[in-house]
Motif scaffolding. Structure first.
Motif, PDB file in Angstrom:
ATOM      1  N   UNK A  25      17.303   1.709   3.173  1.00  0.00           N
ATOM      2  CA  UNK A  25      18.747   1.571   2.946  1.00  0.00           C
ATOM      3  C   UNK A  25      19.506   1.548   4.263  1.00  0.00           C
ATOM      4  N   UNK A  26      19.090   2.382   5.213  1.00  0.00           N
ATOM      5  CA  UNK A  26      19.726   2.387   6.532  1.00  0.00           C
ATOM      6  C   UNK A  26      19.540   1.046   7.226  1.00  0.00           C
ATOM      7  N   UNK A  27      18.334   0.497   7.123  1.00  0.00           N
ATOM      8  CA  UNK A  27      18.060  -0.798   7.752  1.00  0.00           C
ATOM      9  C   UNK A  27      18.848  -1.911   7.073  1.00  0.00           C
ATOM     10  N   UNK A  28      19.039  -1.808   5.760  1.00  0.00           N
ATOM     11  CA  UNK A  28      19.801  -2.828   5.049  1.00  0.00           C
ATOM     12  C   UNK A  28      21.276  -2.793   5.476  1.00  0.00           C
ATOM     13  N   UNK A  29      21.822  -1.603   5.662  1.00  0.00           N
ATOM     14  CA  UNK A  29      23.198  -1.481   6.143  1.00  0.00           C
ATOM     15  C   UNK A  29      23.317  -2.069   7.555  1.00  0.00           C
ATOM     16  N   UNK A  30      22.358  -1.772   8.408  1.00  0.00           N
ATOM     17  CA  UNK A  30      22.368  -2.307   9.772  1.00  0.00           C
ATOM     18  C   UNK A  30      22.337  -3.834   9.761  1.00  0.00           C
ATOM     19  N   UNK A  31      21.509  -4.407   8.890  1.00  0.00           N
ATOM     20  CA  UNK A  31      21.411  -5.866   8.795  1.00  0.00           C
ATOM     21  C   UNK A  31      22.714  -6.480   8.284  1.00  0.00           C
ATOM     22  N   UNK A  32      23.361  -5.819   7.332  1.00  0.00           N
ATOM     23  CA  UNK A  32      24.631  -6.325   6.810  1.00  0.00           C
ATOM     24  C   UNK A  32      25.711  -6.306   7.878  1.00  0.00           C
ATOM     25  N   UNK A  33      25.767  -5.241   8.676  1.00  0.00           N
ATOM     26  CA  UNK A  33      26.735  -5.192   9.769  1.00  0.00           C
ATOM     27  C   UNK A  33      26.470  -6.307  10.765  1.00  0.00           C
ATOM     28  N   UNK A  34      25.220  -6.476  11.127  1.00  0.00           N
ATOM     29  CA  UNK A  34      24.857  -7.498  12.109  1.00  0.00           C
ATOM     30  C   UNK A  34      25.198  -8.897  11.616  1.00  0.00           C
ATOM     31  N   UNK A  35      25.089  -9.125  10.304  1.00  0.00           N
ATOM     32  CA  UNK A  35      25.354 -10.456   9.746  1.00  0.00           C
ATOM     33  C   UNK A  35      26.824 -10.852   9.858  1.00  0.00           C
ATOM     34  N   UNK A  36      27.714  -9.875   9.973  1.00  0.00           N
ATOM     35  CA  UNK A  36      29.144 -10.170   9.976  1.00  0.00           C
ATOM     36  C   UNK A  36      29.676 -10.584  11.336  1.00  0.00           C
ATOM     37  N   UNK A  37      29.133 -10.035  12.413  1.00  0.00           N
ATOM     38  CA  UNK A  37      29.758 -10.132  13.730  1.00  0.00           C
ATOM     39  C   UNK A  37      29.264 -11.319  14.551  1.00  0.00           C
ATOM     40  N   UNK A  38      30.010 -11.589  15.646  1.00  0.00           N
ATOM     41  CA  UNK A  38      29.602 -12.600  16.601  1.00  0.00           C
ATOM     42  C   UNK A  38      30.089 -14.000  16.264  1.00  0.00           C
ATOM     43  N   UNK A  39      29.950 -14.930  17.200  1.00  0.00           N
ATOM     44  CA  UNK A  39      30.446 -16.302  16.996  1.00  0.00           C
ATOM     45  C   UNK A  39      29.721 -17.058  15.891  1.00  0.00           C
ATOM     46  N   UNK A  40      28.522 -16.630  15.548  1.00  0.00           N
ATOM     47  CA  UNK A  40      27.768 -17.277  14.481  1.00  0.00           C
ATOM     48  C   UNK A  40      27.695 -16.404  13.225  1.00  0.00           C
ATOM     49  N   UNK A  41      28.445 -15.300  13.210  1.00  0.00           N
ATOM     50  CA  UNK A  41      28.413 -14.389  12.080  1.00  0.00           C
ATOM     51  C   UNK A  41      29.204 -14.902  10.894  1.00  0.00           C
ATOM     52  N   UNK A  42      29.095 -14.184   9.796  1.00  0.00           N
ATOM     53  CA  UNK A  42      29.741 -14.612   8.557  1.00  0.00           C
ATOM     54  C   UNK A  42      31.261 -14.651   8.690  1.00  0.00           C
ATOM     55  N   UNK A  43      31.840 -13.702   9.421  1.00  0.00           N
ATOM     56  CA  UNK A  43      33.301 -13.694   9.561  1.00  0.00           C
ATOM     57  C   UNK A  43      33.773 -14.923  10.329  1.00  0.00           C
ATOM     58  N   UNK A  44      33.080 -15.268  11.401  1.00  0.00           N
ATOM     59  CA  UNK A  44      33.450 -16.449  12.178  1.00  0.00           C
ATOM     60  C   UNK A  44      33.286 -17.721  11.362  1.00  0.00           C
ATOM     61  N   UNK A  45      32.301 -17.740  10.475  1.00  0.00           N
ATOM     62  CA  UNK A  45      32.037 -18.941   9.682  1.00  0.00           C
ATOM     63  C   UNK A  45      33.039 -19.148   8.551  1.00  0.00           C
ATOM     64  N   UNK A  46      33.856 -18.140   8.278  1.00  0.00           N
ATOM     65  CA  UNK A  46      34.874 -18.318   7.244  1.00  0.00           C
ATOM     66  C   UNK A  46      35.821 -19.454   7.585  1.00  0.00           C
ATOM     67  N   UNK A  47      36.159 -19.604   8.873  1.00  0.00           N
ATOM     68  CA  UNK A  47      37.115 -20.644   9.264  1.00  0.00           C
ATOM     69  C   UNK A  47      36.582 -22.036   8.952  1.00  0.00           C
ATOM     70  N   UNK A  48      35.252 -22.205   9.005  1.00  0.00           N
ATOM     71  CA  UNK A  48      34.664 -23.513   8.703  1.00  0.00           C
ATOM     72  C   UNK A  48      34.674 -23.800   7.212  1.00  0.00           C
ATOM     73  N   UNK A  49      34.936 -22.773   6.404  1.00  0.00           N
ATOM     74  CA  UNK A  49      34.965 -22.935   4.952  1.00  0.00           C
ATOM     75  C   UNK A  49      36.380 -22.869   4.401  1.00  0.00           C
ATOM     76  N   UNK A  50      37.360 -23.000   5.292  1.00  0.00           N
ATOM     77  CA  UNK A  50      38.746 -22.779   4.906  1.00  0.00           C
ATOM     78  C   UNK A  50      39.322 -23.903   4.057  1.00  0.00           C
TER      79      UNK A  50
END
Length: 206
Positions: A25-50
């Motif tokens: 569970x700890x590793x899954x939380x770490x992976x979810x956090x990592x997936x969100x951040x950075x120029x290629x992360x999920x948050x950055x990719x939202x703009x391409x789906x706008x």
């Protein structure tokens, strides 16, 4: 005899080296956090789906009396300061700061704020997994945030289900995201780690 210690996230039995959250569970939380951040992360990719049709939508439908909205409002909302992504993450940063375990920084661009929030949460993750009383709530909310982003960007995939055998012989269908499962045959309950440790079910001939 002392009661068995279980993970506060998935209810799996804890090893002696685990405090309140199991390692998967700890590793899954770490992976979810990592997936969100950075120029290629999920948050950055939202703009391409706008814009409509920028995700996985089909061809535009003609004949409408009103022009389509220039942007997808649910994606735009997810990108805002108080939206369902950055808002909750910074809320957890402020919460962890009260324990002396995070640093609030709400300056810079929204992407920079998101990256900072993820960075400080990741840095203090081991402490939170072991001691924060609301870590299960944090893990659940983070899972919802990541799934929302994956849905908005068209990267959400149906988890692959695998068959495992309960102790009573009944086949259970679980995924890597399964937090807990109850056998409908004998009512046995399994947490995440316990379910994934069950033997694989034999494939039956068609």
């Amino acid at each position: 005899m002392d009661a068995a210690r279980t993970c506060i996230v998935c209810s799996a039995a804890l090893y002696d080296t685990e405090q309140q959250t199991c390692r998967p569970c700890t590793e899954r939380v770490a992976a979810n956090l990592l997936a969100l951040a950075g120029p290629d992360g999920l948050y950055a990719r939202l703009s391409a789906s706008l814009h409509p049709g920028s995700r996985t939508g089909g061809p535009a439908v003609s004949g409408s009396r009103t022009a389509p909205l220039p942007v997808r409002l649910e994606v735009l909302n997810a990108m805002t300061e108080r939206g369902p992504v950055l808002g909750p993450l910074e809320g957890w940063v402020r919460d962890w700061e009260t324990y002396g375990r995070a640093d609030v920084d709400e300056t810079g661009t929204l992407q920079q704020r998101l990256d900072h929030a993820v960075g400080t949460l990741r840095f203090n993750l081991a402490w939170a997994a072991g001691q924060h009383p609301a870590f299960a709530d944090f893990a659940d909310e983070l899972h919802v945030i990541v799934r929302r982003c994956r849905t908005a960007t068209g990267t959400e995939k149906e988890p692959r289900r695998i068959g495992v055998t309960c102790g009573c012989g009944h086949t259970l269908r679980v995924t890597l995201d399964t937090t807990r499962v109850t056998c409908p045959s004998c009512s046995a309950q399994y947490g995440h780690s316990e379910a994934l440790r069950l033997p694989l079910a034999e494939r039956r001939a068609a």
